[in-house]
Design a protein around this motif. Sequence first.
Motif, mmCIF file in Angstrom:
data_model
loop_
_atom_site.group_PDB
_atom_site.id
_atom_site.type_symbol
_atom_site.label_atom_id
_atom_site.label_comp_id
_atom_site.label_asym_id
_atom_site.label_seq_id
_atom_site.Cartn_x
_atom_site.Cartn_y
_atom_site.Cartn_z
ATOM 1 N N ILE A 106 27.454 39.873 -5.438
ATOM 2 C CA ILE A 106 28.053 41.179 -5.165
ATOM 3 C C ILE A 106 29.311 41.031 -4.310
ATOM 4 C CG2 ILE A 106 27.699 43.440 -4.092
ATOM 5 C CD1 ILE A 106 26.132 42.954 -6.712
ATOM 6 N N ASN A 129 23.407 44.438 2.502
ATOM 7 C CA ASN A 129 23.766 43.048 2.238
ATOM 8 C C ASN A 129 23.184 42.184 3.353
ATOM 9 O OD1 ASN A 129 25.305 40.805 0.980
ATOM 10 N ND2 ASN A 129 26.339 40.833 2.960
ATOM 11 N N PHE A 182 22.389 43.865 -11.761
ATOM 12 C CA PHE A 182 23.434 43.216 -10.984
ATOM 13 C C PHE A 182 22.826 42.013 -10.279
ATOM 14 C CE2 PHE A 182 25.146 47.541 -11.260
ATOM 15 C CZ PHE A 182 26.466 47.277 -11.629
ATOM 16 N N HIS A 213 30.680 48.877 -3.233
ATOM 17 C CA HIS A 213 29.353 49.475 -3.349
ATOM 18 C C HIS A 213 29.451 50.883 -3.930
ATOM 19 C CE1 HIS A 213 27.871 46.707 0.146
ATOM 20 N NE2 HIS A 213 27.810 46.100 -1.025
ATOM 21 N N CYS A 233 21.089 43.156 -1.398
ATOM 22 C CA CYS A 233 21.990 42.154 -1.949
ATOM 23 C C CYS A 233 22.033 40.967 -0.989
ATOM 24 C CB CYS A 233 23.417 42.697 -2.075
ATOM 25 S SG CYS A 233 23.560 44.386 -2.669
ATOM 26 N N LEU A 286 29.646 50.542 -7.597
ATOM 27 C CA LEU A 286 28.345 50.166 -8.156
ATOM 28 C C LEU A 286 27.391 51.345 -8.169
ATOM 29 C CD1 LEU A 286 27.655 46.638 -6.566
ATOM 30 C CD2 LEU A 286 28.824 47.201 -8.705
#
Length: 382
Positions: free
Chosen positions: A343, A177, A338, A156, A305, A159
Amino acid sequence: MKKKLYTAIGLMSGTSMDGVDASLIRSDGIDQLTNILDEYYEYEPSLYRRLINLRNLVLNAEDLKKYSKEINEVEKEITLFHSKIINELSLKYNDEIDLIGFHGQTIFHDSEKKISKQLGDGKLMSQLIKKNVVYDFRKEDLIKRGQGAPLTPIFHNLLSKNISQKHQVTFPMCFINIGGISNITKIIKKDEKLEENLEAFDSGPGNCMIDYWIRKNSKNNYDQDGAIAKSGKVNQLILNQSIDNFKTDSFEKSLDIKDFDISFVRGLSLEDGCATITNFTAYLIAKGIEHSNGNNNKPIKYLLCGGGRKNTYLVQTIKNYLSSKTNISLELIDKYNFNGDYIESQAFGYLAIRSYLNLPISYPKTTGCTTPTVGGKIVKNF
């Protein structure tokens, strides 16, 4: 000097146990990332049922020994399935693949007893595919007094730099998430010492309670788009009691789906039970967001995510619980180019590269480990 780039396949099978997310990435294990391709491979119905049944049997550490024969049989089948995926992906990619990040299928996790069992035989996989395999990512962290989860925060962090640079999103930046369990990562600043800059924790259930209720009371495996919950009515008395009975003072413990049960909605209709469970889940995720936000009053984005982000009723309910927090905004990570489905699989490709380079994958403020920890067993069995 330009850092060497490695090509890795990351494989992730979540608590829904419905299949495997596979991602092919190229990275230096630090600040470079190219996502080459993502694919989803659904488990055959027979394997899916065996996994669900096995997880239901393994309720404690002793059951790992009691059902060792069944575990070994399913582990071999899981490994063969994942190995077939790698061979298929290899046919789509002409260049050499350096590493495989093999998360495996979690059937039991108890951080207090320092046990986390992921089905997946890295040695067998390496023998079958003739490549270096990194697996068993959680053991070293548990040895160093960590919780063994969450492990994706370091990815993360990577990202966040990409999103900040390309989309002018300011820090702090957070990632949520929503898998079987939900977890939150907070990146405080753009460039800071990782030990100080990363914070993460499991915040509560994600999809696990909703999925279990749906499987138990219908022919479906999950509540698509939250449609079933949306059609039901929340039992406010039961919801309030369940919230009161659940302690949310600390977010220091990593969680397993077996930490939650759905008995509090027993007797409700499919729709009303689903609505009540979804609200309970949303409440706990919202409390986690409030905890990570702390006293911050500056605008802060939480990027969603995982499969739970597609449950529009769940996401809207989280927003409802946060309606008084005007500085917090929730957005799908997909908005920033994304794919939120992949992920975690991309992350385990990245973690494999870091493990290979002897770089830490977990930190004191992400898992509670005593020192930054290099996790994952590297095996070359060919």
